[in-house]
Design a protein around this motif. Structure first.
Motif: not given
Ligand SMILES: Nc1ncnc2c1ncn2[C@@H]1O[C@H](COP(=O)(O)OP(=O)(O)OP(=O)(O)O)[C@@H](O)[C@H]1O
Ligand SMILES: [Mg+2]
Lengths: 246, 293
Positions: A143-144, A146-148, A153, A157, A161-162, A165-166, A243-246, B113, B134
């Motif tokens: 899903g992330l 697809s969103a990017a 992106a 990218t 960028e995805i 970090p993921a 983990a705090r950021g994510a 979504f 972007l």
């Protein structure tokens, strides 16, 4: 911490109740005294800090190299299927070889030197870093992605960028395993891949054995344990903050 | 045919939009979308039977139209949006936006979504800004658009929160804002208000009408709420249960006339008997399709 202290007490108790001879198993007190002695007196090429310093340097060189190669390569392999399919069989094979088995080749390639010791540590730390990074990128939430892509992106990218970090939690878990593996390989690397070197914790372990000074061997072992645990703790903290950021 | 966009209220709002003056691209003509005999089947896993999710779906959505799709769960609504957004290609048939075939995703075809899909490591602001960055929107312009939309979605003061620190409804609103700031030609929304309570839902429906009126992208909006469909839509597509086909297309404008009722507050509209009648009609169509599997 309290748990550690309790076990040291048990050790002490066993040694004094059964009157174990110190060559066989020294008491914690004797070991501690020896560590202090090592800090003040030369053995091999220098005092304790020199041995610590060399061990850390060898370890960090191998580990940093594993990180510097493992993370980018893992990213690529996670992102590009052909890269994965080409390289995975190779690494699947290599990671099942114990790192210390590389010592002979390492000596051949790098000589009995810093380089060959660092290489053994590298070989130990690299596979989990690579595999975890790869897995983390590959399992990025579709899903992330697809969103990017919807947001515009491109491949670059998506990867940096995805995907990165993921995958960060998986990457850090891989670093922790790599760190432990590398640290565990240190003594072996120092003893086998660096014959003649008169520095390092591995050297101290060996000296203790050769001179029938169990206190030195156990002192070095204790330091190895403590430093390994501290390094892991540091990465643990990093993991928690990510983990705090994510 | 002139429609809601010329209402006095909405004409005011276009000016009200201030910094959100029309985007050149979306003001251009040719933002209609066309589905031509679109079918989609998903390959069965490990020898299982393929699933026919969408079956021979043909529809033209006019530029600036607000189309709402309703239908039972699993009838292929999300699949249709994914194809319209260029994320997946139909097994057979063709889709086009304006005169270009839809072959890949991009910011001109924004998707809200069903599962939000916000980036968990980015703050609210970073999530909203990501797409603009972007696409080369200047920092000053990015800031202006954020300043415009943040109060509308009710997230002022939450700029630096991470998605997981927000409620489901708030996350959904960030997902909407991230699309709106892109000024898309086509806005695809998959149950965008599903996670909102009734009050917030009403507010967001009215706000959506407001911001949509400002530059009127073509909208395809999926919902399970018949009331929401009847309130917002120019036309409503009712789908059959899987494999999804068009069961009926209802033109709400036949009932509302040129002055669409979505320009008025929902609670007023709901009291109208013609609204109630239409809602009953759509609901009857859907009811036949619902089976508990
Ligand atoms: N990637 C996929 N792989 C296999 N089958 C899929 C895939 N995506 C959707 N399907 C199937 O296609 C059908 C339609 O799914 P879709 O998500 O479009 O339904 P929907 O109308 O959006 O449902 P809901 O209202 O519950 O969101 C379902 O039967 C689903 O199982
Ligand atoms: Mg859906």
């Amino acid at each position: 911490m309290a748990g550690v202290a309790a076990w040291i007490l048990v050790w002490w108790g066993v040694v004094s109740v059964f009157k174990v001879p110190p060559e066989f198993l020294p008491s914690p007190w004797q070991v501690a005294k020896k560590i202090l002695w090592l800090a003040a007196n030369d053995i091999g090429e220098g005092k304790l800090w020199l041995h610590l310093g060399w061990s850390l340097l060898r370890f960090l060189s191998g580990f940093m190299l594993a990180m510097a190669l493992g993370v980018p390569l893992g990213l690529l392999m996670g992102h590009f299927r052909p890269a994965r399919e080409m390289l995975n069989p190779l690494f699947e094979m290599l990671r099942n070889v114990p790192p210390i088995a590389w010592a002979p080749f390492s000596l051949l390639w790098f000589g009995a030197s810093f380089g060959s010791q660092a290489f053994v540590i590298f070989v130990a730390a690299f596979p989990p870093i690579l595999m975890n990074t790869q897995q983390g990128v590959r399992l990025t939430d579709k899903g992330l992605i697809s969103a990017a892509r919807m947001l515009g992106a491109g491949s670059f990218t998506l990867l940096f960028e995805i995907g990165l970090p993921a995958a960060a939690p998986a990457v850090i878990a891989g670093l922790r395993i790599g760190l432990a593996n590398g640290w565990l390989a240190l003594v072996g690397a120092e003893i086998i891949a660096g014959p003649g070197a008169l520095t390092g914790l591995g050297f101290l372990v060996l000296v203790g054995q050769q001179n029938l000074q169990a206190t030195i061997t156990i002192g070095a072992m204790a330091l190895i344990g403590i430093i390994g645990a501290s390094l892991d703790y540091a990465l643990c903290r990093l993991e928690a903050s990510v983990a705090r950021g994510a | 045919m002139e429609r809601a966009g010329v209402g006095i209220i909405e004409a005011d709002l276009v000016m009200d939009a201030g910094p959100c003056e029309r985007d050149i691209r979306s003001a251009a003509r040719g933002n209609g979308i066309r589905f031509q005999n679109v079918s989609m089947s998903f390959g069965g896993n490990r020898g299982g039977h393929p699933t026919l999710a969408v079956d021979d779906f043909s529809l033209e959505v006019a530029e600036n139209e607000f189309l709402v799709i309703v239908g039972p769960s699993g009838c292929g609504k999300s699949t249709l949006l994914a194809m319209a957004g260029g994320l997946t290609q139909p097994t057979t048939g063709r889709l086009s936006l304006g005169d270009e075939p839809i072959v890949k995703p991009g910011p001109d075809k924004a998707i809200v979504f069903q599962t939000f899909s916000l980036f968990p490591w980015m703050t609210v602001i970073d999530n909203i800004e990501f797409g603009m960055r972007l696409n080369g929107v200047s920092p000053a312009e990015r800031q202006r658009r954020i300043d415009y939309y943040l109060p509308i979605i009710g997230l002022k003061g939450f700029e630096d929160h991470y998605p997981k620190q927000l409620s489901g409804g708030m996350q959904q609103r960030v997902a909407i804002a991230r699309c709106l700031v892109l000024r898309p030609r086509l806005l695809l929304m998959d149950e965008p208000f599903a996670a909102l309570d009734a009050q917030n839902r009403t507010v967001m429906q009215e706000e959506l009408v407001r911001v949509w009126s400002a530059h009127r992208p073509t909208v395809i909006f999926v919902t399970h709420s018949v009331e929401e469909a009847v309130f917002l839509a120019d036309r409503i597509v009712v789908m059959t249960r899987r494999p999804g086909r068009i069961k009926d297309v209802i033109d709400v404008r036949d009932t509302t006339g040129a002055q669409h009722w979505r320009a008025a507050p929902l609670d007023q509209v709901m009291r109208r008997s013609d609204f109630q009648d239409l809602r009953g009609r759509v609901w009857d169509l859907i009811r036949d399709e619902i089976v508990i599997e």
